[in-house]
Design an enzyme around this catalytic site. Structure first.
Site, PDB file in Angstrom:
ATOM      1  N   TYR A   1       7.687  12.224  -4.116  1.00 24.52           N
ATOM      2  CA  TYR A   1       9.333  13.526  -3.658  1.00 24.52           C
ATOM      3  C   TYR A   1       9.125  14.062  -3.500  1.00 24.52           C
ATOM      4  O   TYR A   1       9.600  14.778  -5.191  1.00 24.52           O
ATOM      5  CB  TYR A   1      10.289  11.684  -3.856  1.00 24.52           C
TER       6      TYR A   1
ATOM      7  N   LYS B   1      -3.334   3.732  -8.116  1.00 30.89           N
ATOM      8  CA  LYS B   1      -4.381   3.995  -7.304  1.00 30.89           C
ATOM      9  C   LYS B   1      -5.290   4.474  -7.942  1.00 30.89           C
ATOM     10  O   LYS B   1      -5.344   5.673  -7.743  1.00 30.89           O
ATOM     11  CB  LYS B   1      -3.224   4.124  -5.890  1.00 30.89           C
TER      12      LYS B   1
ATOM     13  N   ASP C   1      -3.602  -1.054  -1.945  1.00 33.07           N
ATOM     14  CA  ASP C   1      -4.239  -1.026  -0.123  1.00 33.07           C
ATOM     15  C   ASP C   1      -4.893  -2.323  -0.317  1.00 33.07           C
ATOM     16  O   ASP C   1      -4.687  -3.462   0.106  1.00 33.07           O
ATOM     17  CB  ASP C   1      -5.136  -0.485  -0.565  1.00 33.07           C
TER      18      ASP C   1
ATOM     19  N   ASP D   1       8.129   2.094  -1.726  1.00 27.75           N
ATOM     20  CA  ASP D   1       9.024   2.161  -0.501  1.00 27.75           C
ATOM     21  C   ASP D   1       8.275   1.615   1.021  1.00 27.75           C
ATOM     22  O   ASP D   1       8.957   0.824   1.793  1.00 27.75           O
ATOM     23  CB  ASP D   1       9.154   3.646  -0.364  1.00 27.75           C
TER      24      ASP D   1
ATOM     25  N   ASP E   1       8.964  -2.200   2.827  1.00 28.37           N
ATOM     26  CA  ASP E   1       9.369  -2.380   3.581  1.00 28.37           C
ATOM     27  C   ASP E   1       8.001  -3.592   5.137  1.00 28.37           C
ATOM     28  O   ASP E   1       8.722  -3.894   5.274  1.00 28.37           O
ATOM     29  CB  ASP E   1       9.126  -0.889   4.385  1.00 28.37           C
TER      30      ASP E   1
END
Ligand code: NAD
Length: 357
Positions: free
Chosen positions: A131, A184, A217, A241, A245
């Site tokens: 961010y 990751k 992933d 984030d 969703d």
């Protein structure tokens, strides 16, 4: 207790109004001690006072016991130098709301899109990660050395990773006692490695909570194929984030997705979705996400202040929402039902009355 309500942009005024109506209803039924203070932010505030987040509102946020933030149309804001401040990001940073807690669960009778039922919570780090506005002491985490080269800097610290990990384990201890770290580290060995180091250290001091890890992933696929196996998911800012969703939509609709952002002293309820300008002002928004976020806020306040009636009020709101969502005739338009924002809220208030009388 003083709840500061910031309606925001787009569908924000409609769904914050719904959330307040619901809180007022449980307040009447259970004689709670909540007072509401509504302040203007966003595009209307930009017109009237030249900024989307006046400093007086920020000060009021610091004083409030809890905050309800409506979604904000950040894509329509001018640059910060011209008054466009993203209230969502600014409040997370200024009030050190380091944990973003995002539950997603399927409900009996309500269609869901994943292959298995789910009841999970994504615990997302909120103060760093990918961010650009939270990564630098001065300047932005995005850089453009030449017109054809752009760089993003991602910050991962041991401190922030450790405290989000502990928040995840503490939450899991009160649920099904299982934490999955999502990462990751196969391609970002240094930053993701540091994150994992801290989550593994937190796992050691919570031996009663099972712990495992998933690549982000794989996690995206497993949420579709086998979400039932997850309880609490601890992850960094951007992964949290995106995955939250996905989980919310798989559970039925993004319009169901509640969340709170909390730190040591403050808590802010916030829908997971944005300001939905395409349906704003048309009584079409599903207010469930913000209503359930408000329920999470009063649950947080109840636990913090040892106020059992507040946590009981949160449970009543949740079970009343579940009861409405079971029947196609009391669902909102996004869920294929007939009810607009106001009508759904009225039905919910009736269900709350029925559950509390
Ligand atoms: P969005 O979440 O606002 O909308 C995506 C889609 O979902 C739209 O079709 C919308 O109609 C629908 N939708 C969203 N919430 C709904 C609800 N409660 N009931 C029914 N349908 C709903 O995402 P977007 O269109 O990408 O963004 C719109 C604006 O919101 C942009 O300015 C964006 O920057 C901002 N945004 C704000 C936040 C926030 O305030 N936290 C988060 C995401 C996006």
């Amino acid at each position: 207790m003083n709840i500061l309500v910031l309606p925001g942009d787009g569908i924000g005024p409609e769904i914050t109004d719904a959330a307040m109506r619901v809180l007022e209803r449980v307040q009447q039924a259970l004689a709670l001690d909540l007072s509401f203070d509504v302040r203007e932010i966003g595009l209307t505030s930009l017109q009237s006072s030249g900024t989307t987040l006046p400093s007086s509102v920020l000060d009021a946020c610091r004083r409030a016991d809890g905050i309800i933030l409506g979604p904000v149309s950040t894509a329509a804001y001018p640059p910060r130098t011209e008054g466009g401040i993203n209230a969502s990001a600014e409040l997370r940073i200024q009030l050190d709301l380091f944990a973003n807690v995002r539950p997603s669960r399927t409900r009996d009778g309500l269609p869901h899109w994943g292959r298995t039922p789910m009841d999970l919570v994504i615990v997302r780090e909120n103060t760093e990660g990918f961010y650009a506005d939270r990564n630098m002491h001065r300047g932005s985490g995005e850089l453009m050395p030449t017109p054809d080269l752009a760089l993003s800097i991602r910050k991962i610290s041991a401190f922030a990773s450790s405290r989000i990990a502990h928040a995840a384990f503490e939450l899991a201890a009160a649920r099904r006692r299982h934490v999955t770290a999502v990462h990751k580290s196969n391609v970002l060995g240094v930053t993701e490695g540091l994150f994992l180091r801290e989550v593994r250290a937190a796992a050691k001091v919570h031996p009663g909570v099972a712990y495992d890890e998933q690549l982000v992933d794989s996690m995206a696929a497993l949420l579709v194929r086998d979400a039932a196996r997850f309880d609490v998911i601890a992850t960094t800012n951007m992964f949290g984030d995106i995955l939250s969703d996905e989980a919310a939509e798989l559970s039925g609709s993004l319009g169901l997705a509640a969340s709170i952002n909390f730190g040591e002293r403050h808590c802010m309820a916030q829908a997971q979705h944005g300001s939905a300008p395409d349906i704003a002002g048309r009584n079409k928004a599903n207010p469930t996400s913000l209503i359930l976020s408000a329920a999470m806020l009063i649950d947080w306040l109840g636990r913090r202040h040892d106020h059992a009636t507040l946590t009981a009020a949160a449970r009543i709101i949740e079970s009343s929402v579940d009861a409405l969502l079971q029947r196609p005739s009391t669902r909102t338009i996004d869920l294929g039902g007939p009810l607009g924002t106001r009508e759904f809220t009225s039905e919910l208030c009736k269900a709350i009355d029925a559950g509390t009388l």
